[in-house]
Design an enzyme around this catalytic site. Structure first.
Site, PDB file in Angstrom:
ATOM      1  N   PHE A 149      17.759  -2.245  48.330  1.00  0.00           N
ATOM      2  CA  PHE A 149      18.579  -1.084  48.699  1.00  0.00           C
ATOM      3  C   PHE A 149      19.948  -1.100  48.029  1.00  0.00           C
ATOM      4  O   PHE A 149      20.587  -0.063  47.904  1.00  0.00           O
ATOM      5  CB  PHE A 149      18.768  -1.034  50.232  1.00  0.00           C
ATOM      6  CG  PHE A 149      19.848  -1.963  50.735  1.00  0.00           C
ATOM      7  CD1 PHE A 149      21.177  -1.549  50.738  1.00  0.00           C
ATOM      8  CD2 PHE A 149      19.558  -3.253  51.150  1.00  0.00           C
ATOM      9  CE1 PHE A 149      22.185  -2.413  51.165  1.00  0.00           C
ATOM     10  CE2 PHE A 149      20.548  -4.119  51.580  1.00  0.00           C
ATOM     11  CZ  PHE A 149      21.868  -3.699  51.585  1.00  0.00           C
ATOM     12  N   LYS A 173       8.537   1.239  43.162  1.00  0.00           N
ATOM     13  CA  LYS A 173       8.519   1.279  44.636  1.00  0.00           C
ATOM     14  C   LYS A 173       9.945   0.918  45.057  1.00  0.00           C
ATOM     15  O   LYS A 173      10.295  -0.246  45.179  1.00  0.00           O
ATOM     16  CB  LYS A 173       7.506   0.250  45.167  1.00  0.00           C
ATOM     17  CG  LYS A 173       6.940   0.516  46.552  1.00  0.00           C
ATOM     18  CD  LYS A 173       7.958   0.670  47.647  1.00  0.00           C
ATOM     19  CE  LYS A 173       8.552  -0.629  48.140  1.00  0.00           C
ATOM     20  NZ  LYS A 173       9.716  -0.426  49.041  1.00  0.00           N
ATOM     21  N   GLU A 176      13.024   1.697  50.777  1.00  0.00           N
ATOM     22  CA  GLU A 176      12.805   2.840  51.663  1.00  0.00           C
ATOM     23  C   GLU A 176      14.099   3.253  52.366  1.00  0.00           C
ATOM     24  O   GLU A 176      14.138   4.258  53.065  1.00  0.00           O
ATOM     25  CB  GLU A 176      11.688   2.540  52.680  1.00  0.00           C
ATOM     26  CG  GLU A 176      11.932   1.363  53.617  1.00  0.00           C
ATOM     27  CD  GLU A 176      11.536   0.003  53.036  1.00  0.00           C
ATOM     28  OE1 GLU A 176      11.843  -0.261  51.854  1.00  0.00           O
ATOM     29  OE2 GLU A 176      10.957  -0.804  53.792  1.00  0.00           O
ATOM     30  N   ARG A 177      15.183   2.466  52.165  1.00  0.00           N
ATOM     31  CA  ARG A 177      16.441   2.824  52.848  1.00  0.00           C
ATOM     32  C   ARG A 177      17.243   3.857  52.057  1.00  0.00           C
ATOM     33  O   ARG A 177      18.003   4.613  52.624  1.00  0.00           O
ATOM     34  CB  ARG A 177      17.290   1.579  53.048  1.00  0.00           C
ATOM     35  CG  ARG A 177      16.570   0.621  53.962  1.00  0.00           C
ATOM     36  CD  ARG A 177      17.438  -0.540  54.344  1.00  0.00           C
ATOM     37  NE  ARG A 177      16.580  -1.609  54.794  1.00  0.00           N
ATOM     38  CZ  ARG A 177      16.741  -2.879  54.471  1.00  0.00           C
ATOM     39  NH1 ARG A 177      17.743  -3.244  53.711  1.00  0.00           N
ATOM     40  NH2 ARG A 177      15.903  -3.787  54.912  1.00  0.00           N
ATOM     41  N   SER A 226      15.284  -9.912  48.742  1.00  0.00           N
ATOM     42  CA  SER A 226      15.609 -11.171  49.425  1.00  0.00           C
ATOM     43  C   SER A 226      14.625 -12.283  49.004  1.00  0.00           C
ATOM     44  O   SER A 226      13.496 -12.000  48.577  1.00  0.00           O
ATOM     45  CB  SER A 226      15.567 -10.952  50.929  1.00  0.00           C
ATOM     46  OG  SER A 226      14.283 -10.496  51.294  1.00  0.00           O
ATOM     47  N   CYS A 281      24.430  -8.929  45.229  1.00  0.00           N
ATOM     48  CA  CYS A 281      23.866 -10.269  45.017  1.00  0.00           C
ATOM     49  C   CYS A 281      24.816 -11.124  44.195  1.00  0.00           C
ATOM     50  O   CYS A 281      24.651 -12.329  44.112  1.00  0.00           O
ATOM     51  CB  CYS A 281      22.528 -10.174  44.323  1.00  0.00           C
ATOM     52  SG  CYS A 281      22.671  -9.577  42.656  1.00  0.00           S
ATOM     53  N   GLU A 384      22.648 -16.255  53.508  1.00  0.00           N
ATOM     54  CA  GLU A 384      23.303 -15.132  52.842  1.00  0.00           C
ATOM     55  C   GLU A 384      23.696 -14.131  53.936  1.00  0.00           C
ATOM     56  O   GLU A 384      22.837 -13.682  54.697  1.00  0.00           O
ATOM     57  CB  GLU A 384      22.306 -14.489  51.872  1.00  0.00           C
ATOM     58  CG  GLU A 384      22.870 -13.333  51.098  1.00  0.00           C
ATOM     59  CD  GLU A 384      21.840 -12.692  50.167  1.00  0.00           C
ATOM     60  OE1 GLU A 384      20.676 -12.548  50.560  1.00  0.00           O
ATOM     61  OE2 GLU A 384      22.224 -12.337  49.047  1.00  0.00           O
TER      62      GLU A 384
END
Ligand code: NAD
Length: 499
Positions: A149, A173, A176-177, A226, A281, A384
């Site tokens: 996201f 893909k 979805e957020r 993640s 990240c 994290e």
């Protein structure tokens, strides 16, 4: 309520699985759209369209493919504000930061305009009598990518631009957020001249991801997200015989040597620790001052800067430093980790837990936090956090600071702030982390170098963008060719050296 779509074979299509996820406006906390979650059949429909379209695209010469990339760059610039607005509205990051997200993707598209040069093969003239050897870089076929996201424009472009420039079809893909910008990018690629079916967006969750992992037509998978999911995708994708690269989580340390310019180091930590609400990240989440005196000076410089940070909605334009985190769930997790830091004995120097913004009480805002006296056994150090929380771990010496960065399970990025070239050089040579900054806090390499972490931050052999991406999205074929007269004289049965 807006119902988002998939983008399959050049068309926006409604989801048919009956499953949806909520897309929030993180600034207000409201659900602003429904994202369809694809079924195995919907993924298969996209794969079949990609399979049908890809051979003609692969046969289009690289220069023509590059021209599509060139036009795409123009369209990205044309629509920059529109894209950035859609991005901020779903992600929550500030408007200038959303433009940066698009810009860093755009730069990889610009790199891919060099496809004709980058795809040139190798040739050995007269490897033997009348024999030439040449190697070609050929596309893989249908490729796929699964993205996080936090960079809904940049990371999809890091994947699909080289994949397409190399002659592949690509199925994205996205998270979805915040799926709207990826859908807009696919439309823009077609406006730029990309044939239908070559870039498709299939929204979804684990069902769609598993359909990618198990689809026999899909040749390669890129993943960013993640670490637990990266490991899962790497394992299952590889065991299904696919080429896979996965980039995972991070805990990036910044070492501050006693001779560092402390104002410069503090400014760098503010941007790298709190920018994008820490949802990067490559964010610096651990400051490691060397020596107590350095630590005291650093904290003294940091506190007033942190207290001045402006947190607010993207609609405030340049007047905010960072926005809300992506979901209420993310906010809860961050606040839980902050509580654990206090319970485990760290000193909370700046406490942002009571942060409230008038008119945005239901938004997912988290005030800035600064911890001191953090130790390596605490959860706020091992995990994290992905929020606006900076932890300070005091090191007694340079070697102790280096060891901290080296012993952490993540190895995405790191930085050292110093005026000592010898210390900087030693750090860059020895640290087991993929991207290193010397007086640079977020050392994200530019498009023509490669991006990738080590240890639990990266799985696979090749990095993202730069020359590695053209290797990842092509296969080498090597041809040994002989055109002598006398080849018709009869067969040769021994395995010959080319003398
Ligand atoms: P995430 O792992 O939750 O999701 C990433 C993708 O995986 C999404 O598309 C999601 O739909 C899918 N996914 C989620 N759960 C899944 C499951 N159980 N099975 C299959 N697929 C699943 O990550 P996120 O929260 O979107 O992104 C934040 C994470 O990404 C952070 O850990 C961050 O460090 C990392 N990240 C890493 C890099 C890098 O280059 N190393 C870059 C950006 C973000």
């Amino acid at each position: 309520m807006q119902e988002l779509t998939h983008y399959i074979n050049g068309q926006h299509v409604k989801g048919t699985s009956g499953r949806f996820s909520d897309v929030f406006n993180p600034a207000t906390g409201e659900v602003q759209a429904k994202c369809p979650l694809a079924s195995v059949e919907e993924m298969d429909q996209a794969v079949r369209a990609a399979m049908a379209a890809q051979p003609a695209w692969a046969a289009t010469n690289p220069q023509r493919r590059a021209r599509v990339m060139m036009e795409f760059v123009r369209l990205l610039n044309r629509d920059m504000d529109k894209l950035a607005e859609a991005l901020s509205r779903e992600h929550g990051k500030t408007f200038p930061d959303a433009k940066g997200d698009i810009q860093r993707g755009l730069e990889v598209v610009e790199y891919c305009v060099g496809a004709p040069q980058l795809l040139k093969g190798e040739f050995t003239d007269s490897a033997g009598p009348g024999i030439d050897i040449y190697s070609m870089r050929q596309p893989l076929g249908v490729t796929a990518g699964i993205t996080p996201f936090n960079f809904p424009a940049m990371i999809p472009m890091w994947m699909f631009a080289p994949a397409l420039a190399c002659g592949n079809a690509f199925i994205l893909k996205p998270s979805e957020r915040d799926p709207s910008v990826p859908l807009m990018l696919a439309e823009l690629m077609e406006e730029a001249g990309l044939p239908k079916g070559i870039l498709q967006v299939v929204n979804g969750d684990k069902v769609a991801v598993d359909a990618i992992l198990d689809h026999e037509v899909i040749q390669s998978i890129g993943f960013v997200g993640s670490t637990p999911i990266a490991q899962y995708i790497y394992g299952r994708g590889c065991s299904n015989g696919k080429r896979v690269q996965c980039f995972g989580g991070a805990k990036n340390h910044m070492i501050i040597m006693p001779d560092a310019d402390m104002d410069q180091a503090a400014d760098a930590l503010i941007g790298a620790g709190y920018g994008a609400a820490g949802e990067r990240c490559m964010a610096i989440s651990v400051a490691v001052p060397v020596g107590d005196e350095t630590a005291d000076r650093l904290i003294e410089k940091l506190v007033p800067r942190i207290e001045k940070l402006k947190v607010g909605p993207y609609t405030a334009g340049n007047d905010v430093d960072y926005g809300p985190v992506v979901t209420g769930e993310a906010k809860k997790r961050i606040l839980g980790l902050i509580d654990s830091g206090i319970a485990q004995g760290a000193t909370l120097v700046v406490d942002g837990r009571d942060f409230k913004l008038q008119g945005y009480e239901d938004g997912f805002f988290v005030g800035p936090h600064l911890f001191d006296h953090v130790t390596p056994d605490m959860d706020i150090y091992t995990q994290e956090i992905f929020g606006p929380v900076l932890s300070t771990v005091r090191a007694g010496s340079y070697e102790e600071a280096l060891k901290l960065a080296m012993d952490h399970e993540y190895g995405n990025g790191t930085a050292i702030f110093t005026r000592d070239g010898d210390a900087a050089r030693d750090f860059a040579a020895r640290v087991n982390v993929g991207m290193v900054g010397i007086n640079v806090p977020i050392p994200v390499p530019l498009a023509y170098h490669t991006f990738g972490g080590w240890k639990k931050s990266g799985f696979g052999d090749l990095n993202q963008h730069g020359p590695d991406s053209f290797k990842f999205y092509t296969r080498t074929k090597t041809v040994t060719s002989r055109w002598p007269s006398g080849i018709k004289e009869g067969g040769e049965f021994n395995f010959k050296a080319m003398d």
